[in-house]
Design a protein around this motif. Structure first.
Motif, PDB file in Angstrom:
ATOM      1  N   ALA A  28      47.202  44.977  40.728  1.00  0.00           N
ATOM      2  CA  ALA A  28      46.840  43.634  41.176  1.00  0.00           C
ATOM      3  C   ALA A  28      46.514  43.625  42.665  1.00  0.00           C
ATOM      4  N   ARG A  29      47.273  44.367  43.451  1.00  0.00           N
ATOM      5  CA  ARG A  29      47.020  44.414  44.889  1.00  0.00           C
ATOM      6  C   ARG A  29      45.617  44.946  45.169  1.00  0.00           C
ATOM      7  N   GLY A  30      45.237  46.006  44.470  1.00  0.00           N
ATOM      8  CA  GLY A  30      43.905  46.564  44.656  1.00  0.00           C
ATOM      9  C   GLY A  30      42.813  45.585  44.273  1.00  0.00           C
ATOM     10  N   ARG A  31      43.004  44.872  43.157  1.00  0.00           N
ATOM     11  CA  ARG A  31      41.992  43.893  42.742  1.00  0.00           C
ATOM     12  C   ARG A  31      41.877  42.752  43.750  1.00  0.00           C
ATOM     13  N   ILE A  32      43.015  42.326  44.270  1.00  0.00           N
ATOM     14  CA  ILE A  32      43.000  41.248  45.263  1.00  0.00           C
ATOM     15  C   ILE A  32      42.281  41.699  46.530  1.00  0.00           C
ATOM     16  N   LEU A  33      42.591  42.909  47.000  1.00  0.00           N
ATOM     17  CA  LEU A  33      41.933  43.419  48.208  1.00  0.00           C
ATOM     18  C   LEU A  33      40.433  43.589  48.003  1.00  0.00           C
ATOM     19  N   ASP A  34      40.045  44.089  46.838  1.00  0.00           N
ATOM     20  CA  ASP A  34      38.622  44.261  46.549  1.00  0.00           C
ATOM     21  C   ASP A  34      37.902  42.912  46.536  1.00  0.00           C
ATOM     22  N   ALA A  35      38.515  41.917  45.904  1.00  0.00           N
ATOM     23  CA  ALA A  35      37.913  40.590  45.849  1.00  0.00           C
ATOM     24  C   ALA A  35      37.840  39.979  47.240  1.00  0.00           C
ATOM     25  N   ALA A  36      38.918  40.131  48.013  1.00  0.00           N
ATOM     26  CA  ALA A  36      38.924  39.599  49.381  1.00  0.00           C
ATOM     27  C   ALA A  36      37.847  40.269  50.226  1.00  0.00           C
ATOM     28  N   ALA A  37      37.683  41.584  50.066  1.00  0.00           N
ATOM     29  CA  ALA A  37      36.671  42.301  50.842  1.00  0.00           C
ATOM     30  C   ALA A  37      35.270  41.765  50.541  1.00  0.00           C
ATOM     31  N   ARG A  38      34.985  41.535  49.271  1.00  0.00           N
ATOM     32  CA  ARG A  38      33.659  41.018  48.905  1.00  0.00           C
ATOM     33  C   ARG A  38      33.435  39.617  49.488  1.00  0.00           C
ATOM     34  N   ARG A  39      34.423  38.757  49.315  1.00  0.00           N
ATOM     35  CA  ARG A  39      34.252  37.369  49.722  1.00  0.00           C
ATOM     36  C   ARG A  39      34.323  37.207  51.249  1.00  0.00           C
ATOM     37  N   PHE A  40      35.234  37.894  51.899  1.00  0.00           N
ATOM     38  CA  PHE A  40      35.321  37.778  53.354  1.00  0.00           C
ATOM     39  C   PHE A  40      34.032  38.261  54.007  1.00  0.00           C
ATOM     40  N   TYR A  41      33.474  39.360  53.496  1.00  0.00           N
ATOM     41  CA  TYR A  41      32.255  39.888  54.120  1.00  0.00           C
ATOM     42  C   TYR A  41      31.054  39.006  53.802  1.00  0.00           C
ATOM     43  N   ALA A  42      30.929  38.564  52.559  1.00  0.00           N
ATOM     44  CA  ALA A  42      29.753  37.785  52.156  1.00  0.00           C
ATOM     45  C   ALA A  42      29.792  36.356  52.663  1.00  0.00           C
ATOM     46  N   ASP A  43      30.986  35.736  52.640  1.00  0.00           N
ATOM     47  CA  ASP A  43      31.078  34.301  52.914  1.00  0.00           C
ATOM     48  C   ASP A  43      31.820  33.952  54.187  1.00  0.00           C
ATOM     49  N   GLY A  44      32.544  34.904  54.750  1.00  0.00           N
ATOM     50  CA  GLY A  44      33.334  34.629  55.939  1.00  0.00           C
ATOM     51  C   GLY A  44      34.799  34.412  55.603  1.00  0.00           C
ATOM     52  N   VAL A  45      35.648  34.654  56.576  1.00  0.00           N
ATOM     53  CA  VAL A  45      37.090  34.532  56.374  1.00  0.00           C
ATOM     54  C   VAL A  45      37.509  33.076  56.212  1.00  0.00           C
ATOM     55  N   ALA A  46      37.069  32.222  57.124  1.00  0.00           N
ATOM     56  CA  ALA A  46      37.507  30.825  57.097  1.00  0.00           C
ATOM     57  C   ALA A  46      37.009  30.096  55.848  1.00  0.00           C
ATOM     58  N   ALA A  47      35.812  30.450  55.377  1.00  0.00           N
ATOM     59  CA  ALA A  47      35.217  29.752  54.237  1.00  0.00           C
ATOM     60  C   ALA A  47      35.788  30.215  52.902  1.00  0.00           C
ATOM     61  N   THR A  48      36.550  31.285  52.904  1.00  0.00           N
ATOM     62  CA  THR A  48      37.067  31.854  51.657  1.00  0.00           C
ATOM     63  C   THR A  48      38.526  31.472  51.481  1.00  0.00           C
ATOM     64  N   GLY A  49      38.811  30.695  50.454  1.00  0.00           N
ATOM     65  CA  GLY A  49      40.171  30.272  50.179  1.00  0.00           C
ATOM     66  C   GLY A  49      40.888  31.183  49.217  1.00  0.00           C
ATOM     67  N   ILE A  50      42.178  31.009  49.158  1.00  0.00           N
ATOM     68  CA  ILE A  50      43.016  31.801  48.255  1.00  0.00           C
ATOM     69  C   ILE A  50      42.584  31.610  46.804  1.00  0.00           C
ATOM     70  N   ASP A  51      42.250  30.387  46.411  1.00  0.00           N
ATOM     71  CA  ASP A  51      41.848  30.132  45.025  1.00  0.00           C
ATOM     72  C   ASP A  51      40.599  30.933  44.662  1.00  0.00           C
ATOM     73  N   THR A  52      39.662  31.036  45.598  1.00  0.00           N
ATOM     74  CA  THR A  52      38.446  31.811  45.362  1.00  0.00           C
ATOM     75  C   THR A  52      38.770  33.279  45.144  1.00  0.00           C
ATOM     76  N   ILE A  53      39.658  33.808  45.952  1.00  0.00           N
ATOM     77  CA  ILE A  53      40.014  35.226  45.860  1.00  0.00           C
ATOM     78  C   ILE A  53      40.743  35.523  44.559  1.00  0.00           C
ATOM     79  N   THR A  54      41.716  34.693  44.209  1.00  0.00           N
ATOM     80  CA  THR A  54      42.471  34.960  42.979  1.00  0.00           C
ATOM     81  C   THR A  54      41.595  34.809  41.741  1.00  0.00           C
ATOM     82  N   ALA A  55      40.666  33.850  41.778  1.00  0.00           N
ATOM     83  CA  ALA A  55      39.764  33.686  40.634  1.00  0.00           C
ATOM     84  C   ALA A  55      38.872  34.905  40.477  1.00  0.00           C
ATOM     85  N   GLU A  56      38.347  35.419  41.575  1.00  0.00           N
ATOM     86  CA  GLU A  56      37.472  36.588  41.494  1.00  0.00           C
ATOM     87  C   GLU A  56      38.252  37.840  41.100  1.00  0.00           C
ATOM     88  N   ALA A  57      39.495  37.930  41.573  1.00  0.00           N
ATOM     89  CA  ALA A  57      40.326  39.096  41.243  1.00  0.00           C
ATOM     90  C   ALA A  57      40.902  39.009  39.833  1.00  0.00           C
TER      91      ALA A  57
END
Length: 212
Positions: A28-57
């Protein structure tokens, strides 16, 4: 930053008071980090919420908090992972280097390799600097970014000291010059969305190192 939370901990009564439960580490940690990496890089840190990351992961929100204290902790882990990713690219380039001059260019090639990875919306520049620009002063993620940039310049200086034995000051000054060249090139490459500036920076580095 939005969606920043802290994990709930359970305690065991005893002479030492409440003790936090150790965090579970796993897929789960790896999936969360992978999802966060995609979203933080594509959309930005501030614009990416926890719900977005968990849904993608594909994990529950509690799973995220079983692995990370907060969004700030996740951001720090993302930046550390991106640094390690770059180091892996650099080490592969360095393994093929023929002498210190090639080793200097391995730093530039590693950045070009990073720029050439498959990104959802294309290359947007240095993910570490992009994140740092969004983070407030004092955020530990900014420290991770600063250490990365300092390590890159230190690697350049070490290779240049091999090329210029006994000329430490000159090697360090040249390393700073090359680091500035590298940073300028990656910013422009991010704005333009391709690696042309990275290749041009490498050509300039070849000329600068060749003139030493």
């Amino acid at each position: 930053m939005g969606d920043v939370g802290t994990a709930k901990t359970e305690g065991n009564a005893g002479a030492g008071g409440n003790q936090p439960v150790k965090r579970r580490r796993g897929a789960a940690r790896g999936r969360i980090l992978d999802a966060a990496a995609r979203r933080f890089y594509a959309d930005g840190v501030a614009a990416t919420g926890i719900d977005t990351i968990t849904a993608e992961a594909g994990v529950a929100k509690m799973s995220l908090y079983n692995n990370f204290d907060s969004k700030a902790d996740l951001v720090r882990a993302y930046l550390e992972a991106r640094h390690e990713e770059w180091l892996g690219l650099y080490e592969r380039r360095l393994a093929a280097a023929q002498g210190p001059a090639d080793a200097v260019l391995a730093v530039f090639d590693a950045y070009a390799d990073h720029a050439g990875l498959a990104y959802e919306h294309g290359f947007r520049g240095c993910g570490l600097l992009n994140a740092a620009a969004e983070l407030p002063a004092g955020h530990e993620g900014r420290t991770v970014v600063r250490h990365h940039k300092e390590q890159v310049e230190s690697l350049l200086a070490a290779h240049l000291q091999e090329l210029l034995p006994g000329q430490e000051e000159r090697a360090e000054a040249t390393a700073e010059h090359l680091a500035f060249l590298l940073e300028g090139a990656i910013v422009r490459a991010g704005l333009e969305g391709d690696a042309v500036r990275m290749r041009r920076a490498r050509d300039l580095a070849v000329s600068l190192v060749g003139a030493l």
